[in-house]
Structures are given as C-alpha cells and as structure tokens.
Scaffold this motif. Sequence first.
Motif, mmCIF file in Angstrom:
data_model
loop_
_atom_site.group_PDB
_atom_site.id
_atom_site.type_symbol
_atom_site.label_atom_id
_atom_site.label_comp_id
_atom_site.label_asym_id
_atom_site.label_seq_id
_atom_site.Cartn_x
_atom_site.Cartn_y
_atom_site.Cartn_z
ATOM 1 N N ALA A 210 60.393 -10.005 22.581
ATOM 2 C CA ALA A 210 59.687 -10.907 23.500
ATOM 3 C C ALA A 210 60.279 -12.308 23.393
ATOM 4 O O ALA A 210 60.463 -12.831 22.295
ATOM 5 N N GLY A 211 60.614 -12.871 24.555
ATOM 6 C CA GLY A 211 61.134 -14.240 24.578
ATOM 7 C C GLY A 211 62.632 -14.342 24.319
ATOM 8 O O GLY A 211 63.190 -15.434 24.382
ATOM 9 N N ARG A 212 63.282 -13.213 24.037
ATOM 10 C CA ARG A 212 64.737 -13.235 23.801
ATOM 11 C C ARG A 212 65.486 -12.956 25.101
ATOM 12 O O ARG A 212 64.941 -12.330 26.014
ATOM 13 N N THR A 213 66.732 -13.331 25.108
ATOM 14 C CA THR A 213 67.593 -12.966 26.244
ATOM 15 C C THR A 213 68.484 -11.800 25.816
ATOM 16 O O THR A 213 69.235 -11.912 24.842
ATOM 17 N N VAL A 214 68.336 -10.687 26.539
ATOM 18 C CA VAL A 214 69.138 -9.493 26.248
ATOM 19 C C VAL A 214 70.180 -9.333 27.358
ATOM 20 O O VAL A 214 69.820 -9.249 28.536
ATOM 21 N N VAL A 215 71.436 -9.329 26.983
ATOM 22 C CA VAL A 215 72.516 -9.128 27.954
ATOM 23 C C VAL A 215 72.887 -7.650 27.956
ATOM 24 O O VAL A 215 73.251 -7.101 26.909
ATOM 25 N N VAL A 216 72.754 -7.005 29.108
ATOM 26 C CA VAL A 216 73.112 -5.588 29.234
ATOM 27 C C VAL A 216 74.394 -5.507 30.059
ATOM 28 O O VAL A 216 74.403 -5.891 31.236
ATOM 29 N N ALA A 217 75.459 -5.032 29.438
ATOM 30 C CA ALA A 217 76.738 -4.881 30.143
ATOM 31 C C ALA A 217 76.819 -3.475 30.706
ATOM 32 O O ALA A 217 76.871 -2.508 29.951
ATOM 33 N N GLY A 218 76.786 -3.365 32.051
ATOM 34 C CA GLY A 218 76.827 -2.071 32.721
ATOM 35 C C GLY A 218 75.440 -1.691 33.194
ATOM 36 O O GLY A 218 74.541 -1.465 32.369
ATOM 37 N N PHE A 219 75.259 -1.631 34.508
ATOM 38 C CA PHE A 219 73.951 -1.276 35.071
ATOM 39 C C PHE A 219 74.044 0.103 35.714
ATOM 40 O O PHE A 219 73.723 0.317 36.868
ATOM 41 N N GLY A 220 74.538 1.059 34.916
ATOM 42 C CA GLY A 220 74.609 2.441 35.376
ATOM 43 C C GLY A 220 73.332 3.171 35.013
ATOM 44 O O GLY A 220 72.275 2.555 34.821
ATOM 45 N N PHE A 221 73.431 4.494 34.855
ATOM 46 C CA PHE A 221 72.233 5.293 34.534
ATOM 47 C C PHE A 221 71.640 4.844 33.197
ATOM 48 O O PHE A 221 70.426 4.740 33.061
ATOM 49 N N CYS A 222 72.497 4.583 32.210
ATOM 50 C CA CYS A 222 71.987 4.139 30.901
ATOM 51 C C CYS A 222 71.550 2.680 30.934
ATOM 52 O O CYS A 222 70.471 2.335 30.435
ATOM 53 N N GLY A 223 72.381 1.836 31.497
ATOM 54 C CA GLY A 223 72.112 0.394 31.460
ATOM 55 C C GLY A 223 70.789 0.022 32.090
ATOM 56 O O GLY A 223 70.048 -0.826 31.592
ATOM 57 N N ARG A 224 70.444 0.720 33.192
ATOM 58 C CA ARG A 224 69.167 0.374 33.838
ATOM 59 C C ARG A 224 67.981 0.779 32.964
ATOM 60 O O ARG A 224 66.933 0.123 33.002
ATOM 61 N N GLY A 225 68.168 1.822 32.176
ATOM 62 C CA GLY A 225 67.116 2.219 31.244
ATOM 63 C C GLY A 225 66.942 1.182 30.144
ATOM 64 O O GLY A 225 65.822 0.783 29.811
#
Length: 422
Positions: A210-225
């Motif tokens: 909570a309150g952190r910034t999470v950078v997700v590289a790749g918004f494929g089937f896994c990344g969106r999860g």
Amino acid sequence: MPELPPHDIADLGLAARGRTRIEWAEHGMPVLGLLRERFAAERPLEGQTVAACLHVTTETANLVRTLAAGGADVTLVASNPLSTQDDTAAALVGEYGLSVHAVRGEDAEAYYRHIDVALDRRPTMTMDDGCDLVNRLHGERPGQAARVLAGTEETTTGVIRLRAMERAGALRYPVVAVNDTPSKRLFDNRFGTGQSTIDGIIRSTNLLLAGRTVVVAGFGFCGRGVASRARGLGAEIVVTEVDPIRALEARMEGYRVMPMADAAAHGDVFVTVTGNTSIIRGEHLEAMHDGAILCNAGHFDVEIDLAALEKLAVSRRGVRPDAEEFRMADGRRLVLLAQGRLVNLGAAEGHPAAVMDMSFADQALVMAWLSTEGPPRAAGVVDVPPGIDAEVARLKLASMGTAIDVLTEEQETYLGSYDLGT
Ligand code: NAD
Ligand code: ADE
C-alpha cells in the motif's frame, strides 16, 4: 521397503512432509482428481514413456501421479534450477514410487544432466515448461526425435521458442501449445502469476505494498494479473510496454504508462514479466532510488541485466531468504529477489493449486488425446483442440458449484440466421 525408482533428489527424509503438502494441493485440484480416476480406469497412456521437464511443485506432483495412473512411465526433471520443492521431489520418489531428478539450487551442469537422464529413457512423449528439454533433444540427440510421438509446452516463452524452431524448419515432432489455450492462459498466466508473484515479493521482503509504486514491465497475460493484484493491495501501478495496443489497454485500466527510462526513477518495486531480454539495464539501475526492489516473473533470468547489476555494485549481501542487497558506489542499495529468476516459484510456491488444476487438466487431457488418437500432423506447433478447453472449463465450473445457462433452440436458430433484423 520396496525398491525406489531411479532418482537424484536433495533428501529422501523430506518425503513425509512432501506427501502431506501434495495431499493438501490435491484438495485444490478436483478436476485433475477426476481425470486421475478416469485415467486409472481407461489407461490412455499405456505404453508411453514420458520425459517431463516441469517445475517440481506439489501441483506438478499431482499431474505426474495422474499420468502414471494413466499407464505412463514418467521421469520428472526440473524446468528451472530454483523452483524445485525438495520435499515434493522426495515424496514423489519415496511415497509414490515415481522417478525424479531435481534439486533446488542445482547448477547448470546438474540441470542439464537431469534433463539428459530423462532423455536417456528414450521418451515417446515430452512435456516441457520453457522448451529446454525439447531444445536439448533436438540439439544433442536429433536421432531420438523420430521416436517421439508428440509433446506439450506449458509456457509462453516455450511456445515462442517452438515457433522459432518451426520457422527454422528445426522442429521434428508435433508439440501442443497448452499455454495458448484460453482455459490455461486466461487463468494461470493472469490469476496465477498475479497472485503468486505478489506472494513471492511479500514472502521475501515482508513489504507493505500500500502506498508504493510498483512498475510492471509487460502488460501481457501475466503482467495484467500482477498489476491488478498489486493495485488491489493499494500500490500505484506504472506499466512499461512496447506494444501500443497493450499499452493503451493499461492506460485505460487506469495505470500510468511510460518508458522504463522514466519509470526507473519512480519505482519502489520493479517486476519484469515480458518473456523478453534486458528489460532493466545498467542505465535504469543508475536511475533507481535507494531501496528499490527488483524481481522477475518471466520465464528466464534475462529480463534484469544481472551482469550490469553485479558490475555496478561495490558489495552484496543476503538480507533475507531469497533477497540480496547490492550496494552501489554512491551508497544506494538495490535489492534483488530470487536471483532474478521466477520470483513466484523461487521465493514462494508458484501458482495455487486451484489454478494449476485447470492448466494440468489441459495437460493431462492433451496427453491422453495425443496418445489415443495420434497427433494431427507430423511436426510443428499444434493448438489444443477446442473440445478439451471447453471440457476443462465445464468441469471446473461444476467443481465450484457454478451452473450456467444453456442456449435454447430458438436462440441457436437466431444465432445461426441472418434474415432477422430491425
Ligand atoms: P505475453 O506475450 O502475453 O506478454 C508479454 C508482454 O511483454 C507483451 O505485451 C509484450 O508486448 C511485452 N514486452 C515485450 N518486450 C517488452 C519490453 N522491452 N518492454 C516492455 N514490455 C515488453 O506473455 P505472458 O503470457 O504474459 O508471459 C510473459 C512471461 O512470463 C513469459 O516468459 C512466460 O513464459 C512467463 N510466465 C511465467 C509464469 C510464472 O509462473 N512466473 C507463468 C506463465 C508465464
Ligand atoms: N508454474 C507456475 N506455478 C506453478 C506450480 N504451482 N506448479 C507447476 N508449475 C507452475
């Protein structure tokens, strides 16, 4: 004591604990359980020798038990050096009499030696998660390919590699892309990777998201999860992408989208899950703030440039199980989880049983289909037949006590017609 099957595992003494955990997972896998009963009665894999290169987890244990119940002679080896659960491996050997060659933390030499043991069995069918076994067979023992009826592939990266082999004319037998079927990819990749990646991050850091910034590289089937589960825990999400449609989807889901060059300075936690290489490079590491956490959920440990991280660091030390801190010359500390390998399997237990129930029901049904009906072509990447996909979804819904509507005759006629309009 009955004679043990051939094995190379860490500690047979862990077998009793492994059995309890395999039984726990079994409760979460009702569809696979049903198939195991069916396989025991019908023996669809009688006469098949199966080389299975999969993550050695409690869920995989229940798949391998199902294949054995169906008559297969199975040898199980690891598909990642860090994902083996040693107690599971011990139970498969000591309690279920199944052949396993896998040790958590094994080096590259042992990893390939174990794959070679499975290939020494001269398999008639292969099961792979990442294409290392298929690649080894084609590269080192091309003469064996003619003996193989068919294989299956569990993950996106494996399917990408198989398609590259097919394009190059190098793939010598049919391999079914289990990953690509909706009852696998829409659930395992999204809900499974989503939850278990967060699980790996939390187990190895005990971080409050909570309150952190999470950078997700790749918004494929896994990344969106991963993005949706991290948002659910109160994190702000930044997505990096190269595909404009997927970047737009992420933007319209309400996530911030930017290149990694910009995201690097913002992130508290970085998760790579692209299936590509060199996503976080030296220039990104230079821009990160003190305490940034780096992890990967993509198949191979190539998404974070580990050589650059080691080169930039003046020292390194383990700070928690599966968490290593690298100190930069300017005093910043960057924390790498699970050695840059699959964080959900290296620092946690992989996907929960309830979702692997579907992936492995797909696998079991595809293996039975290949064995009893024969593959539809001599070589190449093959789709899962739609009947299997629908059967798995139906069985899963039934196991959850969920009923759905059925098309009426009138509706079927309407959907098949073109003359009824305004
Ligand atoms: P996918 O193809 O659906 O998604 C990958 C995304 O990454 C794509 O949208 C692509 O455009 C994007 N991408 C590629 N290069 C990029 C770059 N340079 N920067 C940013 N984005 C980039 O694949 P997927 O099914 O989501 O699988 C991703 C990876 O995760 C694969 O390696 C797969 O094998 C692995 N996987 C891991 C688990 C697990 O348990 N950890 C489970 C399933 C799949
Ligand atoms: N891949 C991701 N999670 C897994 C699990 N629990 N078992 C086997 N393969 C997996």
